[in-house]
Enzyme design. Structure first.
Site, short mmCIF file in Angstrom:
data_model
loop_
_atom_site.label_atom_id
_atom_site.label_comp_id
_atom_site.label_asym_id
_atom_site.label_seq_id
_atom_site.Cartn_x
_atom_site.Cartn_y
_atom_site.Cartn_z
N LYS A 261 0.86 -1.19 0.00
CA LYS A 261 0.00 0.00 0.00
C LYS A 261 0.89 1.24 0.00
O LYS A 261 1.71 1.41 0.90
CB LYS A 261 -0.92 0.01 1.23
N LYS A 273 -10.10 12.91 8.10
CA LYS A 273 -9.69 12.45 9.42
C LYS A 273 -9.60 13.63 10.39
O LYS A 273 -9.22 14.72 9.99
CB LYS A 273 -8.29 11.82 9.35
N ARG A 347 -7.71 -0.09 0.44
CA ARG A 347 -8.28 -1.27 -0.23
C ARG A 347 -8.64 -0.96 -1.68
O ARG A 347 -8.65 -1.85 -2.52
CB ARG A 347 -9.47 -1.79 0.57
#
Ligand code: BES
Ligand code: MN
Ligand code: ZN
Length: 493
Positions: A261, A273, A347
Protein backbone atom coordinates in the site's frame (compact mmCIF):
# COMPACT_ATOMS: atom_id res chain seq x y z
CA UNK A 1 29.66 0.43 9.63
CA UNK A 2 32.84 -1.43 8.77
CA UNK A 3 33.39 -5.03 9.85
CA UNK A 4 36.76 -6.54 10.57
CA UNK A 5 37.36 -10.21 11.31
CA UNK A 6 40.18 -11.07 13.66
CA UNK A 7 41.43 -14.33 15.09
CA UNK A 8 43.17 -12.48 17.93
CA UNK A 9 41.86 -12.77 21.49
CA UNK A 10 39.20 -10.27 22.49
CA UNK A 11 41.22 -9.57 25.66
CA UNK A 12 43.78 -7.80 23.48
CA UNK A 13 41.31 -5.90 21.25
CA UNK A 14 42.30 -2.22 21.04
CA UNK A 15 38.78 -0.79 20.94
CA UNK A 16 36.53 1.62 22.78
CA UNK A 17 34.21 -1.15 23.85
CA UNK A 18 33.69 -4.89 24.05
CA UNK A 19 30.24 -6.44 24.01
CA UNK A 20 29.75 -9.70 25.92
CA UNK A 21 26.41 -11.43 26.24
CA UNK A 22 25.49 -13.62 29.17
CA UNK A 23 22.74 -16.19 29.45
CA UNK A 24 21.15 -16.86 32.84
CA UNK A 25 23.17 -19.88 33.83
CA UNK A 26 23.46 -20.42 37.52
CA UNK A 27 26.69 -19.33 39.20
CA UNK A 28 29.16 -20.27 36.50
CA UNK A 29 30.38 -17.78 33.93
CA UNK A 30 31.54 -18.92 30.50
CA UNK A 31 35.23 -19.21 29.69
CA UNK A 32 35.47 -16.02 27.63
CA UNK A 33 33.93 -14.07 30.50
CA UNK A 34 36.38 -15.48 33.05
CA UNK A 35 39.30 -14.66 30.78
CA UNK A 36 38.37 -10.98 30.65
CA UNK A 37 37.40 -10.91 34.30
CA UNK A 38 40.79 -12.31 35.23
CA UNK A 39 42.59 -9.69 33.14
CA UNK A 40 40.57 -7.08 35.01
CA UNK A 41 41.48 -8.53 38.39
CA UNK A 42 37.96 -9.75 39.08
CA UNK A 43 36.41 -6.30 38.62
CA UNK A 44 33.83 -7.47 36.10
CA UNK A 45 32.33 -10.22 38.24
CA UNK A 46 32.38 -7.82 41.19
CA UNK A 47 30.51 -5.18 39.22
CA UNK A 48 27.82 -7.68 38.20
CA UNK A 49 27.42 -8.68 41.84
CA UNK A 50 27.23 -5.03 42.92
CA UNK A 51 24.38 -4.23 40.52
CA UNK A 52 22.73 -7.60 41.14
CA UNK A 53 22.95 -8.45 37.45
CA UNK A 54 20.30 -11.05 36.56
CA UNK A 55 21.10 -11.44 32.85
CA UNK A 56 17.57 -10.42 31.97
CA UNK A 57 17.07 -9.85 28.26
CA UNK A 58 18.62 -6.50 27.27
CA UNK A 59 19.88 -5.68 30.77
CA UNK A 60 23.18 -3.87 30.13
CA UNK A 61 26.02 -3.16 32.54
CA UNK A 62 29.07 -1.18 31.47
CA UNK A 63 32.46 -1.16 33.14
CA UNK A 64 35.42 1.11 32.52
CA UNK A 65 38.53 -1.09 32.34
CA UNK A 66 40.86 1.63 33.72
CA UNK A 67 43.56 0.58 31.28
CA UNK A 68 43.87 -2.99 32.56
CA UNK A 69 43.08 -4.35 29.11
CA UNK A 70 43.32 -2.72 25.69
CA UNK A 71 39.58 -2.07 25.45
CA UNK A 72 38.33 1.00 27.31
CA UNK A 73 34.93 -0.37 28.28
CA UNK A 74 33.14 -3.66 28.62
CA UNK A 75 29.40 -3.90 27.99
CA UNK A 76 27.81 -7.01 29.45
CA UNK A 77 24.32 -7.66 28.19
CA UNK A 78 21.84 -10.22 29.48
CA UNK A 79 20.09 -12.62 27.16
CA UNK A 80 17.68 -14.34 29.54
CA UNK A 81 17.24 -18.04 30.06
CA UNK A 82 18.64 -20.36 27.47
CA UNK A 83 15.44 -22.40 27.41
CA UNK A 84 13.54 -19.28 26.36
CA UNK A 85 16.13 -18.04 23.90
CA UNK A 86 14.72 -16.91 20.56
CA UNK A 87 15.61 -14.44 17.82
CA UNK A 88 13.82 -11.63 19.67
CA UNK A 89 15.97 -12.07 22.78
CA UNK A 90 19.17 -12.12 20.74
CA UNK A 91 18.47 -9.05 18.61
CA UNK A 92 16.97 -7.14 21.53
CA UNK A 93 20.02 -7.80 23.71
CA UNK A 94 22.54 -6.71 21.08
CA UNK A 95 20.39 -3.69 20.22
CA UNK A 96 20.45 -2.62 23.86
CA UNK A 97 24.21 -3.08 24.15
CA UNK A 98 24.84 -1.12 20.93
CA UNK A 99 22.59 1.73 22.04
CA UNK A 100 24.36 1.93 25.39
CA UNK A 101 27.79 1.91 23.71
CA UNK A 102 26.80 4.66 21.30
CA UNK A 103 25.41 6.77 24.11
CA UNK A 104 28.91 6.62 25.63
CA UNK A 105 30.49 7.81 22.36
CA UNK A 106 32.06 4.52 21.47
CA UNK A 107 33.49 4.64 17.93
CA UNK A 108 34.59 1.02 17.59
CA UNK A 109 33.46 -2.19 19.17
CA UNK A 110 34.61 -5.77 19.43
CA UNK A 111 32.48 -8.83 19.98
CA UNK A 112 32.89 -12.56 19.98
CA UNK A 113 31.51 -14.65 17.18
CA UNK A 114 29.07 -17.07 18.71
CA UNK A 115 26.19 -19.35 17.83
CA UNK A 116 23.49 -21.08 19.82
CA UNK A 117 21.60 -24.08 18.58
CA UNK A 118 18.33 -22.63 19.85
CA UNK A 119 18.48 -19.77 17.33
CA UNK A 120 19.30 -20.41 13.71
CA UNK A 121 21.79 -17.84 12.44
CA UNK A 122 22.38 -16.50 15.93
CA UNK A 123 25.24 -14.30 14.78
CA UNK A 124 23.25 -12.77 11.93
CA UNK A 125 20.46 -11.99 14.38
CA UNK A 126 22.87 -10.30 16.79
CA UNK A 127 24.38 -8.13 14.04
CA UNK A 128 20.91 -7.20 12.78
CA UNK A 129 20.09 -6.06 16.30
CA UNK A 130 23.12 -3.78 16.29
CA UNK A 131 22.64 -2.36 12.80
CA UNK A 132 18.91 -1.76 13.14
CA UNK A 133 19.02 -0.16 16.58
CA UNK A 134 21.69 2.34 15.53
CA UNK A 135 19.56 3.76 12.70
CA UNK A 136 19.18 7.53 12.72
CA UNK A 137 17.08 9.77 10.50
CA UNK A 138 18.64 13.22 10.40
CA UNK A 139 17.95 14.35 6.82
CA UNK A 140 16.13 17.44 8.10
CA UNK A 141 18.34 18.17 11.10
CA UNK A 142 20.60 21.14 10.52
CA UNK A 143 22.91 19.88 13.24
CA UNK A 144 23.74 16.33 12.14
CA UNK A 145 25.27 14.05 14.75
CA UNK A 146 28.65 12.86 13.62
CA UNK A 147 29.28 10.38 16.41
CA UNK A 148 28.46 6.77 15.91
CA UNK A 149 29.98 3.32 15.82
CA UNK A 150 32.32 3.09 12.82
CA UNK A 151 34.01 -0.28 13.12
CA UNK A 152 33.01 -3.61 14.54
CA UNK A 153 35.67 -6.22 15.17
CA UNK A 154 34.51 -9.82 15.17
CA UNK A 155 36.80 -12.08 17.17
CA UNK A 156 36.62 -15.67 16.08
CA UNK A 157 38.29 -19.03 16.25
CA UNK A 158 40.02 -20.85 13.40
CA UNK A 159 37.89 -22.01 10.47
CA UNK A 160 34.89 -19.90 11.36
CA UNK A 161 35.32 -17.16 8.79
CA UNK A 162 33.06 -18.62 6.09
CA UNK A 163 30.08 -18.86 8.45
CA UNK A 164 30.79 -15.37 9.74
CA UNK A 165 31.08 -13.79 6.29
CA UNK A 166 27.85 -15.40 5.19
CA UNK A 167 25.86 -14.28 8.20
CA UNK A 168 27.41 -10.81 8.15
CA UNK A 169 26.28 -10.39 4.58
CA UNK A 170 22.73 -11.54 5.39
CA UNK A 171 22.56 -9.18 8.35
CA UNK A 172 23.85 -6.25 6.31
CA UNK A 173 21.36 -6.82 3.51
CA UNK A 174 18.50 -7.17 6.00
CA UNK A 175 19.51 -4.02 7.86
CA UNK A 176 20.25 -1.93 4.75
CA UNK A 177 16.93 -2.91 3.18
CA UNK A 178 15.03 -2.21 6.40
CA UNK A 179 16.77 1.11 6.88
CA UNK A 180 16.02 2.07 3.29
CA UNK A 181 12.33 1.43 3.97
CA UNK A 182 12.59 3.51 7.16
CA UNK A 183 14.15 6.40 5.23
CA UNK A 184 11.29 6.41 2.73
CA UNK A 185 8.59 6.23 5.39
CA UNK A 186 10.13 8.92 7.58
CA UNK A 187 10.08 11.46 4.78
CA UNK A 188 7.17 13.92 5.13
CA UNK A 189 4.20 13.64 2.80
CA UNK A 190 5.06 16.72 0.77
CA UNK A 191 8.59 15.44 0.31
CA UNK A 192 7.56 12.00 -0.90
CA UNK A 193 4.47 12.23 -3.07
CA UNK A 194 3.91 9.57 -5.74
CA UNK A 195 6.13 11.15 -8.38
CA UNK A 196 9.01 11.40 -5.90
CA UNK A 197 8.50 7.82 -4.73
CA UNK A 198 8.73 6.75 -8.37
CA UNK A 199 11.87 8.86 -8.76
CA UNK A 200 13.40 7.13 -5.73
CA UNK A 201 12.69 3.78 -7.41
CA UNK A 202 14.38 5.01 -10.60
CA UNK A 203 17.51 5.66 -8.57
CA UNK A 204 17.30 2.34 -6.74
CA UNK A 205 16.47 -0.05 -9.57
CA UNK A 206 18.76 0.69 -12.48
CA UNK A 207 19.27 -2.15 -14.93
CA UNK A 208 19.70 -5.89 -14.45
CA UNK A 209 18.43 -7.91 -12.65
CA UNK A 210 15.69 -5.29 -12.33
CA UNK A 211 13.23 -3.87 -14.82
CA UNK A 212 11.24 -0.86 -13.69
CA UNK A 213 7.92 0.22 -15.16
CA UNK A 214 6.21 3.42 -14.03
CA UNK A 215 2.77 4.47 -15.24
CA UNK A 216 1.33 7.96 -14.90
CA UNK A 217 -2.34 8.86 -14.59
CA UNK A 218 -3.02 8.59 -18.33
CA UNK A 219 -1.62 5.06 -18.53
CA UNK A 220 -3.38 4.00 -15.31
CA UNK A 221 -6.65 5.18 -16.90
CA UNK A 222 -5.89 3.20 -20.03
CA UNK A 223 -5.52 0.11 -17.79
CA UNK A 224 -8.94 0.79 -16.29
CA UNK A 225 -7.74 0.93 -12.70
CA UNK A 226 -10.64 3.15 -11.66
CA UNK A 227 -10.79 2.06 -8.01
CA UNK A 228 -7.17 3.18 -7.61
CA UNK A 229 -7.77 6.37 -9.60
CA UNK A 230 -10.75 7.32 -7.45
CA UNK A 231 -8.36 7.75 -4.51
CA UNK A 232 -6.08 10.04 -6.52
CA UNK A 233 -8.97 12.14 -7.86
CA UNK A 234 -8.73 14.91 -5.25
CA UNK A 235 -5.01 15.43 -5.55
CA UNK A 236 -3.22 17.84 -7.88
CA UNK A 237 -0.13 15.64 -7.57
CA UNK A 238 -0.90 12.64 -9.74
CA UNK A 239 -0.61 8.93 -8.94
CA UNK A 240 2.22 6.67 -10.10
CA UNK A 241 1.88 2.94 -10.59
CA UNK A 242 5.23 1.34 -9.86
CA UNK A 243 6.17 -2.15 -10.99
CA UNK A 244 9.65 -3.42 -10.08
CA UNK A 245 10.55 -6.74 -11.69
CA UNK A 246 13.36 -8.88 -10.35
CA UNK A 247 14.49 -11.68 -12.63
CA UNK A 248 17.27 -14.09 -11.61
CA UNK A 249 20.00 -14.95 -14.11
CA UNK A 250 19.00 -18.62 -14.20
CA UNK A 251 15.42 -19.47 -15.23
CA UNK A 252 13.26 -18.93 -12.16
CA UNK A 253 11.53 -21.85 -10.42
CA UNK A 254 8.69 -19.72 -9.20
CA UNK A 255 7.09 -16.29 -9.61
CA UNK A 256 5.71 -14.34 -6.67
CA UNK A 257 4.49 -10.78 -6.12
CA UNK A 258 4.82 -8.34 -3.24
CA UNK A 259 2.15 -5.65 -3.30
CA UNK A 260 2.53 -2.67 -0.97
CA UNK A 261 0.00 0.00 0.00
CA UNK A 262 1.54 3.25 -1.13
CA UNK A 263 -0.70 6.07 0.06
CA UNK A 264 1.97 8.75 0.45
CA UNK A 265 -0.38 10.77 2.65
CA UNK A 266 -3.81 9.82 3.94
CA UNK A 267 -5.99 12.74 5.03
CA UNK A 268 -9.06 10.54 4.66
CA UNK A 269 -10.19 12.48 1.58
CA UNK A 270 -13.64 14.07 1.86
CA UNK A 271 -14.30 11.66 4.76
CA UNK A 272 -11.65 13.77 6.45
CA UNK A 273 -9.69 12.45 9.42
CA UNK A 274 -9.59 14.43 12.68
CA UNK A 275 -6.21 16.12 13.26
CA UNK A 276 -5.02 13.66 15.90
CA UNK A 277 -5.51 10.77 13.49
CA UNK A 278 -4.02 12.57 10.53
CA UNK A 279 -0.69 13.61 11.92
CA UNK A 280 0.95 10.20 11.49
CA UNK A 281 -0.41 9.54 8.03
CA UNK A 282 2.83 10.04 6.14
CA UNK A 283 3.36 6.45 7.32
CA UNK A 284 0.58 5.21 5.09
CA UNK A 285 3.08 4.09 2.46
CA UNK A 286 4.93 1.82 4.90
CA UNK A 287 3.72 -1.26 3.00
CA UNK A 288 5.13 0.17 -0.23
CA UNK A 289 8.39 0.98 1.51
CA UNK A 290 8.65 -2.58 2.85
CA UNK A 291 8.21 -3.89 -0.68
CA UNK A 292 10.78 -1.48 -2.13
CA UNK A 293 13.25 -2.23 0.67
CA UNK A 294 12.91 -5.98 0.20
CA UNK A 295 13.12 -5.73 -3.59
CA UNK A 296 16.36 -3.83 -3.21
CA UNK A 297 17.85 -6.67 -1.13
CA UNK A 298 17.10 -9.38 -3.69
CA UNK A 299 20.01 -8.58 -5.97
CA UNK A 300 22.54 -8.83 -3.15
CA UNK A 301 21.04 -12.13 -1.96
CA UNK A 302 20.97 -13.45 -5.53
CA UNK A 303 17.66 -15.21 -4.93
CA UNK A 304 16.53 -17.49 -7.72
CA UNK A 305 12.81 -16.80 -7.80
CA UNK A 306 11.15 -14.16 -9.94
CA UNK A 307 9.70 -11.40 -7.80
CA UNK A 308 7.37 -8.56 -8.79
CA UNK A 309 7.22 -5.56 -6.48
CA UNK A 310 4.05 -3.58 -7.08
CA UNK A 311 2.97 -0.24 -5.63
CA UNK A 312 -0.09 1.78 -6.64
CA UNK A 313 1.15 5.08 -5.22
CA UNK A 314 -1.22 7.96 -4.58
CA UNK A 315 -2.13 10.65 -2.12
CA UNK A 316 -5.54 10.67 -0.46
CA UNK A 317 -6.43 14.33 -0.11
CA UNK A 318 -9.64 16.28 -0.70
CA UNK A 319 -9.95 18.59 -3.70
CA UNK A 320 -12.38 19.87 -6.30
CA UNK A 321 -12.28 16.62 -8.23
CA UNK A 322 -12.54 14.34 -5.20
CA UNK A 323 -14.50 11.14 -5.16
CA UNK A 324 -17.75 11.78 -3.28
CA UNK A 325 -18.97 9.43 -0.57
CA UNK A 326 -21.56 7.27 -2.32
CA UNK A 327 -19.80 7.33 -5.71
CA UNK A 328 -19.55 4.06 -7.60
CA UNK A 329 -16.28 3.09 -9.26
CA UNK A 330 -15.29 0.10 -11.39
CA UNK A 331 -12.14 -1.80 -10.49
CA UNK A 332 -9.82 -3.26 -13.11
CA UNK A 333 -11.43 -6.69 -12.72
CA UNK A 334 -14.84 -5.20 -13.57
CA UNK A 335 -16.35 -5.23 -10.07
CA UNK A 336 -18.33 -2.14 -9.06
CA UNK A 337 -17.56 -0.59 -5.68
CA UNK A 338 -19.67 1.89 -3.78
CA UNK A 339 -17.23 4.22 -2.01
CA UNK A 340 -19.12 5.13 1.12
CA UNK A 341 -16.08 6.26 3.05
CA UNK A 342 -13.17 7.83 1.19
CA UNK A 343 -10.96 7.06 4.19
CA UNK A 344 -11.13 3.34 3.38
CA UNK A 345 -8.85 4.13 0.44
CA UNK A 346 -6.06 1.61 0.87
CA UNK A 347 -8.28 -1.27 -0.23
CA UNK A 348 -9.30 0.69 -3.34
CA UNK A 349 -5.69 1.11 -4.43
CA UNK A 350 -4.87 -2.50 -3.51
CA UNK A 351 -7.92 -3.84 -5.36
CA UNK A 352 -6.41 -2.81 -8.67
CA UNK A 353 -2.84 -3.59 -7.68
CA UNK A 354 -3.89 -7.13 -6.65
CA UNK A 355 -5.91 -7.70 -9.84
CA UNK A 356 -2.88 -6.65 -11.80
CA UNK A 357 -0.49 -8.89 -9.81
CA UNK A 358 -2.78 -11.90 -10.24
CA UNK A 359 -2.98 -11.28 -13.99
CA UNK A 360 0.78 -11.64 -14.50
CA UNK A 361 1.79 -14.87 -16.26
CA UNK A 362 2.87 -17.84 -14.11
CA UNK A 363 2.10 -15.95 -10.89
CA UNK A 364 1.84 -18.43 -8.02
CA UNK A 365 1.95 -16.45 -4.76
CA UNK A 366 0.92 -12.90 -3.92
CA UNK A 367 1.61 -11.18 -0.61
CA UNK A 368 0.22 -7.74 0.08
CA UNK A 369 1.33 -5.54 2.95
CA UNK A 370 -0.55 -2.47 4.11
CA UNK A 371 -1.26 -0.05 6.92
CA UNK A 372 -4.88 -0.87 6.23
CA UNK A 373 -7.00 -0.48 9.34
CA UNK A 374 -6.82 1.48 12.56
CA UNK A 375 -8.64 -1.33 14.34
CA UNK A 376 -5.68 -3.61 13.62
CA UNK A 377 -3.68 -1.48 16.08
CA UNK A 378 -6.41 -2.03 18.65
CA UNK A 379 -6.42 -5.79 18.01
CA UNK A 380 -2.71 -6.64 17.99
CA UNK A 381 -0.89 -3.44 18.99
CA UNK A 382 2.37 -2.12 17.62
CA UNK A 383 4.50 -5.25 18.03
CA UNK A 384 2.61 -7.55 15.67
CA UNK A 385 1.08 -7.53 12.25
CA UNK A 386 -2.22 -9.23 11.45
CA UNK A 387 -2.26 -11.86 8.72
CA UNK A 388 -5.07 -13.28 6.61
CA UNK A 389 -4.87 -15.86 3.84
CA UNK A 390 -6.55 -18.15 1.34
CA UNK A 391 -3.76 -20.72 1.86
CA UNK A 392 -3.00 -21.86 5.41
CA UNK A 393 0.23 -23.65 4.54
CA UNK A 394 1.68 -20.59 2.83
CA UNK A 395 0.83 -18.40 5.81
CA UNK A 396 2.44 -20.86 8.22
CA UNK A 397 5.68 -20.75 6.23
CA UNK A 398 5.57 -16.96 6.05
CA UNK A 399 4.91 -16.62 9.77
CA UNK A 400 7.84 -18.91 10.57
CA UNK A 401 10.16 -16.80 8.45
CA UNK A 402 8.82 -13.68 10.15
CA UNK A 403 9.42 -15.17 13.58
CA UNK A 404 13.01 -16.06 12.70
CA UNK A 405 13.52 -12.56 11.34
CA UNK A 406 12.12 -10.86 14.46
CA UNK A 407 8.72 -9.93 13.01
CA UNK A 408 5.53 -11.52 14.36
CA UNK A 409 2.09 -11.88 12.81
CA UNK A 410 -1.15 -13.08 14.31
CA UNK A 411 -3.69 -14.72 12.06
CA UNK A 412 -7.24 -13.44 11.74
CA UNK A 413 -9.86 -15.62 10.03
CA UNK A 414 -11.48 -14.55 6.77
CA UNK A 415 -14.92 -15.62 7.99
CA UNK A 416 -17.16 -16.03 4.98
CA UNK A 417 -20.28 -14.90 6.79
CA UNK A 418 -18.85 -11.41 7.19
CA UNK A 419 -19.05 -10.92 3.44
CA UNK A 420 -22.62 -9.81 3.99
CA UNK A 421 -21.26 -6.71 5.71
CA UNK A 422 -19.92 -5.50 2.38
CA UNK A 423 -23.24 -5.77 0.54
CA UNK A 424 -24.05 -2.56 -1.30
CA UNK A 425 -27.55 -1.37 -2.21
CA UNK A 426 -26.50 -0.24 -5.66
CA UNK A 427 -23.10 -1.77 -6.53
CA UNK A 428 -21.39 -5.19 -6.26
CA UNK A 429 -19.77 -4.27 -2.94
CA UNK A 430 -19.14 -1.27 -0.73
CA UNK A 431 -15.76 -0.28 0.65
CA UNK A 432 -16.71 -0.39 4.36
CA UNK A 433 -18.48 -2.88 6.62
CA UNK A 434 -21.35 -2.41 9.04
CA UNK A 435 -21.00 -0.47 12.30
CA UNK A 436 -17.20 -0.72 12.18
CA UNK A 437 -17.11 -4.22 13.68
CA UNK A 438 -14.43 -6.70 12.54
CA UNK A 439 -13.01 -3.92 10.43
CA UNK A 440 -9.58 -5.56 9.97
CA UNK A 441 -11.20 -8.79 8.75
CA UNK A 442 -13.56 -6.86 6.48
CA UNK A 443 -10.48 -5.18 5.00
CA UNK A 444 -9.06 -8.63 4.24
CA UNK A 445 -12.34 -9.92 2.81
CA UNK A 446 -12.58 -6.87 0.58
CA UNK A 447 -9.09 -7.47 -0.81
CA UNK A 448 -9.87 -11.14 -1.38
CA UNK A 449 -12.50 -10.07 -3.94
CA UNK A 450 -9.62 -9.03 -6.18
CA UNK A 451 -7.43 -12.11 -5.74
CA UNK A 452 -7.73 -14.78 -8.39
CA UNK A 453 -5.86 -18.00 -9.12
CA UNK A 454 -3.00 -17.55 -6.65
CA UNK A 455 -2.05 -18.34 -3.07
CA UNK A 456 -2.39 -15.10 -1.18
CA UNK A 457 -1.53 -13.55 2.16
CA UNK A 458 -2.69 -10.14 3.38
CA UNK A 459 -0.53 -8.48 6.05
CA UNK A 460 -2.03 -5.56 7.95
CA UNK A 461 0.88 -3.67 9.54
CA UNK A 462 -1.01 -0.59 10.77
CA UNK A 463 0.51 -1.11 14.25
CA UNK A 464 4.13 -2.19 13.80
CA UNK A 465 4.86 0.07 10.79
CA UNK A 466 5.94 2.73 13.20
CA UNK A 467 7.07 2.92 16.76
CA UNK A 468 6.31 5.57 19.35
CA UNK A 469 9.65 4.90 21.05
CA UNK A 470 12.96 3.08 20.74
CA UNK A 471 12.08 -0.55 21.45
CA UNK A 472 13.53 -3.94 20.49
CA UNK A 473 15.51 -3.26 17.32
CA UNK A 474 13.25 -0.37 16.29
CA UNK A 475 13.94 3.30 16.66
CA UNK A 476 11.21 5.88 17.18
CA UNK A 477 9.40 6.50 13.89
CA UNK A 478 9.32 4.20 10.88
CA UNK A 479 10.36 0.60 11.58
CA UNK A 480 10.65 -0.96 8.12
CA UNK A 481 8.46 -3.80 9.41
CA UNK A 482 7.97 -6.55 6.84
CA UNK A 483 11.28 -6.24 5.00
CA UNK A 484 13.05 -8.92 6.99
CA UNK A 485 10.07 -11.28 6.72
CA UNK A 486 10.10 -10.90 2.95
CA UNK A 487 13.84 -11.45 2.61
CA UNK A 488 13.78 -14.63 4.70
CA UNK A 489 10.65 -15.89 3.01
CA UNK A 490 11.88 -15.34 -0.53
CA UNK A 491 15.25 -16.89 0.34
CA UNK A 492 13.40 -19.95 1.67
CA UNK A 493 11.42 -20.61 -1.53
N1 BES B 1 -4.41 4.43 6.79
C1 BES B 1 -5.58 4.14 7.51
C2 BES B 1 -5.40 3.06 8.58
C3 BES B 1 -4.52 3.41 9.74
C4 BES B 1 -5.04 4.06 10.84
C5 BES B 1 -3.20 3.03 9.76
C6 BES B 1 -4.24 4.35 11.91
C7 BES B 1 -2.39 3.33 10.85
C8 BES B 1 -2.91 3.98 11.94
C9 BES B 1 -6.70 3.67 6.58
O1 BES B 1 -6.66 4.21 5.31
C10 BES B 1 -7.98 4.06 7.18
O2 BES B 1 -8.23 5.22 7.31
N2 BES B 1 -8.79 3.06 7.54
C11 BES B 1 -10.05 3.29 8.12
C12 BES B 1 -11.01 2.31 7.49
C13 BES B 1 -12.44 2.53 7.87
C14 BES B 1 -12.95 3.84 7.31
C15 BES B 1 -13.26 1.36 7.35
C16 BES B 1 -9.94 3.04 9.61
O3 BES B 1 -9.24 2.12 10.03
O4 BES B 1 -10.50 3.82 10.37
MN1 MN C 1 -7.66 6.05 5.19
ZN1 ZN D 1 -4.88 4.81 4.62
Amino acid sequence: MRFQLTSGSIVNAKVDGIILHLLQAGKKYPRYFNEIDKALGGALAKRLRDVDFKAEVAQVVSLNTLGKIAAKNVYVVGMGEETKLDSFAVSKAYAAAARKARSENVANLALLYSENKKVENFFQTAIEGILLSLYRFDVYKTDKQQSGIQTLYVCHGPQQTAAIQKQLKLAQVAADSTNLARDLVNRPGSDLYPELLAAACRRLFKGKPYTLTIWDEKEIKRRKMFAYLSVAAGSPRGPRFIHIKYKPAKPARKRIALVGKGVTFDTGGLSLKPARHMMDMKYDMAGAAAVIGAMQGLERLKVDVEVDGIVAATENIPGGGSTLPGDVVYAMNGKSIEVLNTDAEGRLTLADALSYACSLPRMSEVINIATLTGSCVVAVGDMLGAAMTNNEAMLQRLRQCGEAAGERYWQLPLVDDYRDHMKSDIADIKNIGEASTASTIIGGLFLQEFVKGVSWVHLDIAGPAFSSKDQLVSTKGATGFGVRTFLRYISSL
